[in-house]
Design a protein around this motif. Structure first.
Motif, PDB file in Angstrom:
ATOM      1  N   ALA A 424       0.840  -1.204   0.000  1.00 23.33           N
ATOM      2  CA  ALA A 424       0.000   0.000   0.000  1.00 23.33           C
ATOM      3  C   ALA A 424       0.875   1.255   0.000  1.00 23.33           C
ATOM      4  O   ALA A 424       0.565   2.242  -0.687  1.00 23.33           O
ATOM      5  CB  ALA A 424      -0.919  -0.003   1.223  1.00 23.33           C
ATOM      6  N   ASP A 425       1.976   1.213   0.754  1.00 22.47           N
ATOM      7  CA  ASP A 425       2.922   2.329   0.714  1.00 22.47           C
ATOM      8  C   ASP A 425       3.486   2.502  -0.695  1.00 22.47           C
ATOM      9  O   ASP A 425       3.601   3.625  -1.203  1.00 22.47           O
ATOM     10  CB  ASP A 425       4.087   2.078   1.677  1.00 22.47           C
ATOM     11  N   TRP A 426       3.848   1.376  -1.320  1.00 22.25           N
ATOM     12  CA  TRP A 426       4.397   1.465  -2.677  1.00 22.25           C
ATOM     13  C   TRP A 426       3.392   2.070  -3.641  1.00 22.25           C
ATOM     14  O   TRP A 426       3.753   2.892  -4.485  1.00 22.25           O
ATOM     15  CB  TRP A 426       4.838   0.096  -3.176  1.00 22.25           C
ATOM     16  N   ARG A 427       2.135   1.719  -3.512  1.00 25.01           N
ATOM     17  CA  ARG A 427       1.125   2.284  -4.414  1.00 25.01           C
ATOM     18  C   ARG A 427       1.047   3.800  -4.257  1.00 25.01           C
ATOM     19  O   ARG A 427       0.859   4.518  -5.239  1.00 25.01           O
ATOM     20  CB  ARG A 427      -0.246   1.648  -4.132  1.00 25.01           C
ATOM     21  N   ARG A 428       1.178   4.286  -3.028  1.00 28.68           N
ATOM     22  CA  ARG A 428       1.154   5.735  -2.818  1.00 28.68           C
ATOM     23  C   ARG A 428       2.395   6.378  -3.445  1.00 28.68           C
ATOM     24  O   ARG A 428       2.302   7.436  -4.082  1.00 28.68           O
ATOM     25  CB  ARG A 428       1.066   6.054  -1.317  1.00 28.68           C
ATOM     26  N   ILE A 429       3.544   5.750  -3.261  1.00 28.25           N
ATOM     27  CA  ILE A 429       4.775   6.262  -3.878  1.00 28.25           C
ATOM     28  C   ILE A 429       4.625   6.288  -5.396  1.00 28.25           C
ATOM     29  O   ILE A 429       4.952   7.280  -6.062  1.00 28.25           O
ATOM     30  CB  ILE A 429       5.980   5.386  -3.472  1.00 28.25           C
ATOM     31  N   ASP A 430       4.131   5.204  -5.935  1.00 29.08           N
ATOM     32  CA  ASP A 430       3.942   5.078  -7.385  1.00 29.08           C
ATOM     33  C   ASP A 430       3.037   6.182  -7.917  1.00 29.08           C
ATOM     34  O   ASP A 430       3.340   6.838  -8.920  1.00 29.08           O
ATOM     35  CB  ASP A 430       3.353   3.690  -7.674  1.00 29.08           C
ATOM     36  N   ARG A 431       1.923   6.402  -7.235  1.00 32.56           N
ATOM     37  CA  ARG A 431       0.951   7.400  -7.684  1.00 32.56           C
ATOM     38  C   ARG A 431       1.563   8.806  -7.674  1.00 32.56           C
ATOM     39  O   ARG A 431       1.397   9.577  -8.621  1.00 32.56           O
ATOM     40  CB  ARG A 431      -0.291   7.358  -6.788  1.00 32.56           C
ATOM     41  N   VAL A 432       2.291   9.120  -6.622  1.00 33.96           N
ATOM     42  CA  VAL A 432       2.866  10.467  -6.512  1.00 33.96           C
ATOM     43  C   VAL A 432       3.991  10.652  -7.532  1.00 33.96           C
ATOM     44  O   VAL A 432       4.142  11.740  -8.110  1.00 33.96           O
ATOM     45  CB  VAL A 432       3.359  10.719  -5.075  1.00 33.96           C
ATOM     46  N   VAL A 450      16.042   7.019  -0.200  1.00 33.25           N
ATOM     47  CA  VAL A 450      15.213   6.209   0.694  1.00 33.25           C
ATOM     48  C   VAL A 450      14.491   7.101   1.690  1.00 33.25           C
ATOM     49  O   VAL A 450      13.301   6.907   1.971  1.00 33.25           O
ATOM     50  CB  VAL A 450      16.085   5.165   1.428  1.00 33.25           C
ATOM     51  N   GLU A 451      15.198   8.104   2.212  1.00 38.98           N
ATOM     52  CA  GLU A 451      14.585   8.996   3.208  1.00 38.98           C
ATOM     53  C   GLU A 451      13.373   9.717   2.633  1.00 38.98           C
ATOM     54  O   GLU A 451      12.375   9.927   3.340  1.00 38.98           O
ATOM     55  CB  GLU A 451      15.617  10.017   3.698  1.00 38.98           C
ATOM     56  N   GLU A 452      13.448  10.115   1.374  1.00 44.16           N
ATOM     57  CA  GLU A 452      12.316  10.784   0.738  1.00 44.16           C
ATOM     58  C   GLU A 452      11.096   9.864   0.704  1.00 44.16           C
ATOM     59  O   GLU A 452       9.968  10.302   1.001  1.00 44.16           O
ATOM     60  CB  GLU A 452      12.675  11.192  -0.689  1.00 44.16           C
ATOM     61  N   MET A 453      11.320   8.616   0.336  1.00 44.15           N
ATOM     62  CA  MET A 453      10.205   7.660   0.270  1.00 44.15           C
ATOM     63  C   MET A 453       9.614   7.411   1.645  1.00 44.15           C
ATOM     64  O   MET A 453       8.381   7.402   1.816  1.00 44.15           O
ATOM     65  CB  MET A 453      10.675   6.358  -0.371  1.00 44.15           C
ATOM     66  N   LEU A 454      10.474   7.212   2.632  1.00 38.25           N
ATOM     67  CA  LEU A 454       9.983   6.924   3.976  1.00 38.25           C
ATOM     68  C   LEU A 454       9.269   8.127   4.564  1.00 38.25           C
ATOM     69  O   LEU A 454       8.218   7.987   5.208  1.00 38.25           O
ATOM     70  CB  LEU A 454      11.133   6.501   4.883  1.00 38.25           C
ATOM     71  N   ASN A 455       9.813   9.319   4.357  1.00 38.04           N
ATOM     72  CA  ASN A 455       9.156  10.527   4.862  1.00 38.04           C
ATOM     73  C   ASN A 455       7.793  10.721   4.232  1.00 38.04           C
ATOM     74  O   ASN A 455       6.828  11.112   4.902  1.00 38.04           O
ATOM     75  CB  ASN A 455      10.030  11.763   4.619  1.00 38.04           C
ATOM     76  N   PHE A 456       7.701  10.441   2.934  1.00 36.05           N
ATOM     77  CA  PHE A 456       6.412  10.564   2.266  1.00 36.05           C
ATOM     78  C   PHE A 456       5.417   9.566   2.846  1.00 36.05           C
ATOM     79  O   PHE A 456       4.266   9.924   3.123  1.00 36.05           O
ATOM     80  CB  PHE A 456       6.566  10.330   0.777  1.00 36.05           C
ATOM     81  N   ASN A 458       5.455   8.193   5.806  1.00 36.01           N
ATOM     82  CA  ASN A 458       5.103   8.597   7.173  1.00 36.01           C
ATOM     83  C   ASN A 458       4.083   9.724   7.158  1.00 36.01           C
ATOM     84  O   ASN A 458       3.123   9.717   7.949  1.00 36.01           O
ATOM     85  CB  ASN A 458       6.366   9.049   7.926  1.00 36.01           C
ATOM     86  N   ALA A 459       4.269  10.693   6.258  1.00 37.65           N
ATOM     87  CA  ALA A 459       3.320  11.808   6.163  1.00 37.65           C
ATOM     88  C   ALA A 459       1.956  11.320   5.714  1.00 37.65           C
ATOM     89  O   ALA A 459       0.922  11.806   6.194  1.00 37.65           O
ATOM     90  CB  ALA A 459       3.853  12.860   5.201  1.00 37.65           C
TER      91      ALA A 459
END
Length: 462
Positions: A424-432, A450-456, A458-459
């Motif tokens: 589900a996190d990956w889908r959000r990353i993919d969409r953005v 990696v930090e950018e992905m994790l911060n996104f 978390n937000a």
């Protein structure tokens, strides 16, 4: 249909690596008819392995394999956990506690070395670094490539060599509409390279190019491909290779090469020079690359087993940028058998064995860590299915005690306060990423840290 197992399960299987071989193994398990739950684990927060970070940005059709992976992820029993580095975040024994067996699918993440003086001079790099950099892989985000010289030299003659040569040769506007990383576009836009050499030890009949990729150099905008006529003269064994009906790619490649310019004169634009029968002896320079010394070679041996024999004839090629594209190798993970000479996990029919040849119960291998870096994306499907068949044939002998599977692994990550990403996190990353790309006229603009992905993520959870 794979043979149904007698295991009364569910059989809980962990797959280390989420590239093609990992997804195809998951599919084979989940479609086997056996009660199975699969946990796919990856070191990065995002899945898809080299399809995301290795396929050239100007070859988007090859990335359509991710659509298949997305469908596999919809199968009942599939879970994905990212940002878990096996051997660091968790150990093999941790996974054994929560799963009945483990499939190793983590590929080949290091480069073969040339083993020659000067190969680590400034501006001598592996092709893997360059590919990862322009594809936005977090490991290579901060690599520095100086393209201010006139000449680049690529050592190796496989498809990766063609990819990097094409990226260096194409007009920058042809790359802006791809998913190439923006930081790479900035550097490539300032490139002053005009001559790109693609050099191999053996002859044109022994290249590892696939024909469609080689044919692209016949019509690269603003760039002309050249080859020396004498390099296309085949010895008797190469004639046999080119005539073999089972190796039609050789004849096709020879035909394509014969259509390249045979004169290395000025074209007013960029030029890609395909050179053969040259074995690198040293990268030249004091502090940075100034050239490469080669020994000319001659082929020796029977058809399909010809070797490049070094002669006493030496030549130097001046250049300011070197990319080594001579293959990949796997890395060892603590607690796993490993063959350092070959860079592989030892196995028999996909069953991992120790260095004494004894089977390690519950451990299996697929993909490049099993067979080496060979084949194309689709090659991994049959390879993964074969290992899964082996695993299922062993399932009666696997531990029958209940295992917690993905839920148990998730709890372990919580105890260790490790930020684990889900599908589900990956889908959000993919969409953005896709949304970010739309504003730039690109298919996507990737997160490159990696930090950018994790911060996104978390937000998004807040």
């Amino acid at each position: 249909m794979l043979p149904a197992s007698q295991f009364r399960g569910p059989l809980r299987v962990a797959i280390v690596g989420s590239g093609p071989s990992g997804f195809y193994a998951a599919e084979a398990l989940l479609r086997s008819g056996t009660p199975v739950e699969v946990t796919v684990i990856d070191r990065l927060p995002s899945p898809h392995g080299l399809v995301r970070a290795g396929v050239a940005p100007d070859h988007p059709k090859l990335k359509q394999a991710t659509l298949v992976f997305e469908r596999i992820a919809q199968l009942d029993g599939f879970r994905f956990f990212g940002n878990i580095e096996v051997g660091r975040t968790i150990g093999i024994d941790d996974i054994r506690q929560t799963h009945h067996c483990i499939i190793l699918a983590y590929g080949a993440s290091e480069d073969q070395q040339l083993g020659i003086p000067g190969e680590n001079l400034f501006n001598s790099h592996s092709a893997r670094e360059f590919v990862g950099w322009y594809n936005g892989h977090p490991d290579y985000r901060d690599r520095q490539f100086d393209l201010s010289g006139d000449v680049a030299l690529i050592i190796g003659q496989g498809n990766v060599a063609l990819d990097v040569a094409r990226i260096l040769s194409k007009p920058i506007d042809a790359l802006r509409t791809t998913d190439i990383a923006s930081h790479a576009i900035e550097v490539l836009a300032e490139s002053r390279l005009r001559e790109i050499y693609i050099v191999g030890r053996r002859g044109p009949a022994q290249t590892k190019f696939t024909s469609p990729e080689l044919r692209e150099f016949s019509a690269l905008p603003g760039c002309r491909a050249t080859v020396m006529s004498k390099d296309l003269e085949l010895n008797e064994a190469s004639v046999v290779e080119a005539s073999d009906r089972m190796s039609r790619t050789i004849a096709k490649n020879l035909e394509i090469l014969a259509g390249f310019d045979h004169v290395a004169g000025s074209s007013g634009g960029k030029r890609c020079h395909f050179r053969f029968f040259l074995a690198p002896q040293a990268v030249l320079g004091e502090e940075r690359v100034q050239g490469v010394r080669f020994a000319k070679t001659a082929l020796s041996g029977p058809p399909f087993d010809q070797r490049a024999v070094v002669t006493d004839d030496i030549c130097n090629l001046a250049c300011q940028f070197v990319l080594r594209s001579v293959g990949y190798r796997g890395v060892a993970i603590e607690g796993l058998p490993f063959e350092p000479c070959r860079g592989l996990v030892p196995h028999v029919d996909g069953r991992v064995v120790d260095l004494g040849g004894r089977q390690v119960p519950g451990l299996y291998a697929v993909g490049w860590i099993k067979r080496g870096p060979t084949g194309i994306i689709g090659t991994n499907r049959a390879d993964s299915v074969a290992t899964v068949q082996t695993l299922l044939s062993d399932s009666d002998g696997l531990s029958a005690e209940p295992k917690a599977g993905a839920d148990g692994l998730w709890q372990l990550m919580l105890k260790r306060r490790a930020r684990t990403t889900t599908f589900a996190d990956w889908r959000r990353i993919d969409r953005v990423e896709i949304e970010r790309g739309e504003g730039l006229g690109k298919p996507r603009e990737k997160f490159t840290r990696v930090e950018e992905m994790l911060n996104f993520c978390n937000a998004a959870d807040e």
